[in-house]
Design a protein around this motif. Structure first.
Motif, PDB file in Angstrom:
ATOM      1  N   TRP A 189     -14.185  -9.166  -6.337  1.00  0.00           N
ATOM      2  CA  TRP A 189     -13.697 -10.479  -5.946  1.00  0.00           C
ATOM      3  C   TRP A 189     -13.999 -10.769  -4.487  1.00  0.00           C
ATOM      4  CZ3 TRP A 189      -8.274  -9.960  -8.626  1.00  0.00           C
ATOM      5  CH2 TRP A 189      -8.415 -10.316  -9.981  1.00  0.00           C
ATOM      6  N   ALA A 190     -14.474 -11.976  -4.232  1.00  0.00           N
ATOM      7  CA  ALA A 190     -14.743 -12.423  -2.865  1.00  0.00           C
ATOM      8  C   ALA A 190     -13.461 -13.030  -2.304  1.00  0.00           C
ATOM      9  CB  ALA A 190     -15.880 -13.446  -2.861  1.00  0.00           C
ATOM     10  N   THR A 191     -12.737 -12.267  -1.522  1.00  0.00           N
ATOM     11  CA  THR A 191     -11.464 -12.707  -0.973  1.00  0.00           C
ATOM     12  C   THR A 191     -11.415 -12.415   0.521  1.00  0.00           C
ATOM     13  OG1 THR A 191     -10.307 -10.594  -1.281  1.00  0.00           O
ATOM     14  CG2 THR A 191     -10.341 -12.120  -3.159  1.00  0.00           C
ATOM     15  N   ALA A 192     -10.475 -13.075   1.207  1.00  0.00           N
ATOM     16  CA  ALA A 192     -10.230 -12.730   2.601  1.00  0.00           C
ATOM     17  C   ALA A 192      -9.582 -11.356   2.705  1.00  0.00           C
ATOM     18  CB  ALA A 192      -9.336 -13.787   3.250  1.00  0.00           C
ATOM     19  N   PHE A 193      -8.763 -11.022   1.718  1.00  0.00           N
ATOM     20  CA  PHE A 193      -8.116  -9.715   1.673  1.00  0.00           C
ATOM     21  C   PHE A 193      -7.710  -9.399   0.240  1.00  0.00           C
ATOM     22  CE2 PHE A 193      -4.142  -7.213   1.665  1.00  0.00           C
ATOM     23  CZ  PHE A 193      -4.618  -6.048   2.250  1.00  0.00           C
ATOM     24  N   THR A 194      -8.082  -8.207  -0.229  1.00  0.00           N
ATOM     25  CA  THR A 194      -7.598  -7.680  -1.500  1.00  0.00           C
ATOM     26  C   THR A 194      -6.986  -6.314  -1.226  1.00  0.00           C
ATOM     27  OG1 THR A 194      -9.243  -8.834  -2.865  1.00  0.00           O
ATOM     28  CG2 THR A 194      -8.191  -6.901  -3.825  1.00  0.00           C
ATOM     29  N   GLY A 195      -5.697  -6.175  -1.512  1.00  0.00           N
ATOM     30  CA  GLY A 195      -5.011  -4.916  -1.287  1.00  0.00           C
ATOM     31  C   GLY A 195      -4.443  -4.371  -2.582  1.00  0.00           C
ATOM     32  N   VAL A 196      -4.528  -3.061  -2.751  1.00  0.00           N
ATOM     33  CA  VAL A 196      -4.018  -2.393  -3.941  1.00  0.00           C
ATOM     34  C   VAL A 196      -3.114  -1.247  -3.504  1.00  0.00           C
ATOM     35  CG1 VAL A 196      -4.598  -1.203  -6.086  1.00  0.00           C
ATOM     36  CG2 VAL A 196      -6.140  -2.969  -5.191  1.00  0.00           C
ATOM     37  N   THR A 197      -1.955  -1.145  -4.123  1.00  0.00           N
ATOM     38  CA  THR A 197      -1.022  -0.075  -3.799  1.00  0.00           C
ATOM     39  C   THR A 197      -0.358   0.430  -5.067  1.00  0.00           C
ATOM     40  OG1 THR A 197       0.875   0.544  -2.404  1.00  0.00           O
ATOM     41  CG2 THR A 197       0.910  -1.654  -3.378  1.00  0.00           C
ATOM     42  N   VAL A 198       0.075   1.677  -5.062  1.00  0.00           N
ATOM     43  CA  VAL A 198       0.784   2.255  -6.207  1.00  0.00           C
ATOM     44  C   VAL A 198       2.067   2.909  -5.719  1.00  0.00           C
ATOM     45  CG1 VAL A 198      -1.366   2.644  -7.484  1.00  0.00           C
ATOM     46  CG2 VAL A 198      -0.409   4.490  -6.066  1.00  0.00           C
ATOM     47  N   ASP A 199       3.048   2.971  -6.619  1.00  0.00           N
ATOM     48  CA  ASP A 199       4.327   3.612  -6.280  1.00  0.00           C
ATOM     49  C   ASP A 199       4.210   5.132  -6.296  1.00  0.00           C
ATOM     50  OD1 ASP A 199       5.474   1.103  -6.152  1.00  0.00           O
ATOM     51  OD2 ASP A 199       6.183   1.153  -8.228  1.00  0.00           O
ATOM     52  N   ARG A 200       3.512   5.662  -7.314  1.00  0.00           N
ATOM     53  CA  ARG A 200       3.421   7.111  -7.482  1.00  0.00           C
ATOM     54  C   ARG A 200       1.951   7.507  -7.602  1.00  0.00           C
ATOM     55  NH1 ARG A 200       7.196   5.801 -11.412  1.00  0.00           N
ATOM     56  NH2 ARG A 200       5.816   6.522 -13.073  1.00  0.00           N
ATOM     57  N   PRO A 201       1.348   8.042  -6.557  1.00  0.00           N
ATOM     58  CA  PRO A 201      -0.070   8.410  -6.622  1.00  0.00           C
ATOM     59  C   PRO A 201      -0.284   9.668  -7.456  1.00  0.00           C
ATOM     60  CG  PRO A 201       0.876   9.130  -4.552  1.00  0.00           C
ATOM     61  CD  PRO A 201       1.947   8.330  -5.250  1.00  0.00           C
ATOM     62  N   ASP A 202      -1.505   9.829  -7.957  1.00  0.00           N
ATOM     63  CA  ASP A 202      -1.875  11.078  -8.607  1.00  0.00           C
ATOM     64  C   ASP A 202      -2.709  11.903  -7.626  1.00  0.00           C
ATOM     65  OD1 ASP A 202      -4.406   9.949  -8.566  1.00  0.00           O
ATOM     66  OD2 ASP A 202      -4.383   9.393 -10.685  1.00  0.00           O
ATOM     67  N   GLY A 203      -3.238  13.008  -8.090  1.00  0.00           N
ATOM     68  CA  GLY A 203      -3.973  13.892  -7.208  1.00  0.00           C
ATOM     69  C   GLY A 203      -5.282  13.340  -6.708  1.00  0.00           C
ATOM     70  N   HIS A 204      -5.780  12.252  -7.321  1.00  0.00           N
ATOM     71  CA  HIS A 204      -7.068  11.682  -6.943  1.00  0.00           C
ATOM     72  C   HIS A 204      -6.935  10.386  -6.144  1.00  0.00           C
ATOM     73  CE1 HIS A 204      -8.902  14.611  -9.643  1.00  0.00           C
ATOM     74  NE2 HIS A 204      -8.078  14.212 -10.591  1.00  0.00           N
ATOM     75  N   TRP A 205      -5.725   9.868  -6.009  1.00  0.00           N
ATOM     76  CA  TRP A 205      -5.542   8.570  -5.362  1.00  0.00           C
ATOM     77  C   TRP A 205      -5.671   8.698  -3.849  1.00  0.00           C
ATOM     78  CZ3 TRP A 205      -5.719   3.678  -6.579  1.00  0.00           C
ATOM     79  CH2 TRP A 205      -5.140   2.718  -5.731  1.00  0.00           C
ATOM     80  N   THR A 206      -6.524   7.862  -3.255  1.00  0.00           N
ATOM     81  CA  THR A 206      -6.717   7.866  -1.810  1.00  0.00           C
ATOM     82  C   THR A 206      -6.341   6.525  -1.184  1.00  0.00           C
ATOM     83  OG1 THR A 206      -9.046   7.215  -2.064  1.00  0.00           O
ATOM     84  CG2 THR A 206      -8.557   9.583  -1.955  1.00  0.00           C
ATOM     85  N   GLY A 207      -5.786   5.625  -1.992  1.00  0.00           N
ATOM     86  CA  GLY A 207      -5.445   4.292  -1.497  1.00  0.00           C
ATOM     87  C   GLY A 207      -4.030   4.218  -0.951  1.00  0.00           C
ATOM     88  N   ARG A 208      -3.542   2.987  -0.849  1.00  0.00           N
ATOM     89  CA  ARG A 208      -2.222   2.742  -0.279  1.00  0.00           C
ATOM     90  C   ARG A 208      -1.116   3.164  -1.249  1.00  0.00           C
ATOM     91  NH1 ARG A 208      -5.569  -1.617   0.725  1.00  0.00           N
ATOM     92  NH2 ARG A 208      -5.891  -2.174   2.920  1.00  0.00           N
ATOM     93  N   ILE A 209       0.036   3.524  -0.673  1.00  0.00           N
ATOM     94  CA  ILE A 209       1.185   3.953  -1.461  1.00  0.00           C
ATOM     95  C   ILE A 209       2.399   3.136  -1.030  1.00  0.00           C
ATOM     96  CG2 ILE A 209       2.705   5.883  -2.062  1.00  0.00           C
ATOM     97  CD1 ILE A 209       0.390   7.765  -1.280  1.00  0.00           C
ATOM     98  N   GLY A 210       3.151   2.617  -1.997  1.00  0.00           N
ATOM     99  CA  GLY A 210       4.353   1.851  -1.693  1.00  0.00           C
ATOM    100  C   GLY A 210       4.412   0.574  -2.507  1.00  0.00           C
ATOM    101  N   VAL A 211       5.480  -0.178  -2.307  1.00  0.00           N
ATOM    102  CA  VAL A 211       5.675  -1.418  -3.052  1.00  0.00           C
ATOM    103  C   VAL A 211       4.698  -2.481  -2.564  1.00  0.00           C
ATOM    104  CG1 VAL A 211       8.084  -0.936  -3.566  1.00  0.00           C
ATOM    105  CG2 VAL A 211       7.489  -2.142  -1.459  1.00  0.00           C
ATOM    106  N   VAL A 212       4.441  -3.457  -3.408  1.00  0.00           N
ATOM    107  CA  VAL A 212       3.392  -4.435  -3.117  1.00  0.00           C
ATOM    108  C   VAL A 212       3.721  -5.301  -1.905  1.00  0.00           C
ATOM    109  CG1 VAL A 212       4.281  -6.266  -4.623  1.00  0.00           C
ATOM    110  CG2 VAL A 212       1.807  -6.036  -4.268  1.00  0.00           C
ATOM    111  N   THR A 213       5.001  -5.494  -1.602  1.00  0.00           N
ATOM    112  CA  THR A 213       5.362  -6.322  -0.446  1.00  0.00           C
ATOM    113  C   THR A 213       4.906  -5.702   0.870  1.00  0.00           C
ATOM    114  OG1 THR A 213       7.565  -5.320  -0.521  1.00  0.00           O
ATOM    115  CG2 THR A 213       7.316  -7.495  -1.517  1.00  0.00           C
TER     116      THR A 213
END
Length: 268
Positions: free
Chosen positions: A157-181
């Motif tokens: 997607w062509a956006t000014a900002f796209t952010g992805v976060t998860v509450d509970r990461p697994d062993g392979h997750w390298t992205g953001r952690i926490g609630v979407v707010t």
């Protein structure tokens, strides 16, 4: 629209998560009227019953796509449909996101889990007509990386900002952690001239809408998609009542100015 299900054939089946599938459907005969992003259809699994499902894609050839999570006997029947199987659809029902009202404004799309699916048509439309809108921001949250839907598409997607976060990461997750707010501080938008679109679990909707209003986004410019037990989809049975609203008719998309009092009323 018709109260009688119209036959649609499954022409593609794409797994999203271990319990979620996206089905692309094409009409066997005459198609239903054109859906708007945010509206829903009643999807009938023959021999099981029907459930309300928002559209996750609206091709121009008369077909539709629905993203369905397996949570009960009817959704299990829809989930189990294979290419070539026929489902019944009726609709379109309810209110849409009304993206056209946000022309010239920054856009903030906030999705929780499978709540991203009804927002996908809105993002595609906004990204394809960027000159009509301000900055497009997409914030996506999920319980775990395995619960993220449309992962390949969101990366493009062509956006000014796209952010992805998860509450509970697994062993392979390298992205953001926490609630979407938590992603709001990184999004690029001017609150006073922003329209927000939110879909996901109700606690996430309340927390996000409250935060946005606190930041200065007008409450009537925060659009939320609400979920209740829909049966008839024609505002006759009352199963989807939320105070003065019948969500199959007055929703599922309503503005936060109207929804906030209802969602904070105990047992309403």
């Amino acid at each position: 629209m018709t109260a009688v299900p119209v036959p649609y054939r499954v022409v593609d089946r794409r797994p999203e998560t271990p319990d979620t599938i996206t089905l692309r459907l094409e009409p066997v005969g005459e198609p239903l009227p054109v859906f708007a992003p945010g509206q829903f259809a009643m999807v009938w699994a023959f021999g099981r019953g029907e459930i309300p499902v928002s559209v996750s894609s609206i091709p121009t050839d008369g077909g539709l796509a629905h993203t369905v999570r397996r949570v009960g006997p009817v959704s299990e029947g829809v989930y189990a449909a294979r290419v070539g199987d026929v489902l019944g659809l009726r609709g379109p029902y309810g209110t849409g996101w009304e993206l056209e009202r946000a022309a010239g404004r920054d856009l903030l799309v906030v999705a929780g889990g499978i709540g991203l699916a009804p927002l996908c048509p809105l993002v595609r439309e906004a990204a394809g007509d960027e000159g009509r809108y301000g900055r497009l921001n997409v914030l996506i949250g999920a319980r775990t990386p395995a619960d993220l839907v449309a992962r390949d598409e969101t990366r493009q997607w062509a956006t000014a900002f796209t952010g992805v976060t998860v509450d509970r990461p697994d062993g392979h997750w390298t992205g953001r952690i926490g609630v979407v707010t938590k992603l709001l501080d990184q999004a690029r938008f001017a609150p006073a001239t922003t329209t927000a679109f939110i879909c996901g679990p109700e606690p996430m909707i309340r927390a996000t809408a409250r935060d946005l209003v606190h930041r200065g986004v007008p409450a009537d410019r925060v659009r939320v998609s609400l979920e209740r037990n829909m049966r008839c989809a024609t505002a006759h049975c009352g199963h989807c009542q939320l105070g003065p609203l019948l969500l199959c008719r007055d929703g599922p998309v309503v503005d936060w100015q109207r929804a906030q009092t209802l969602l904070y009323t105990r047992e309403l």
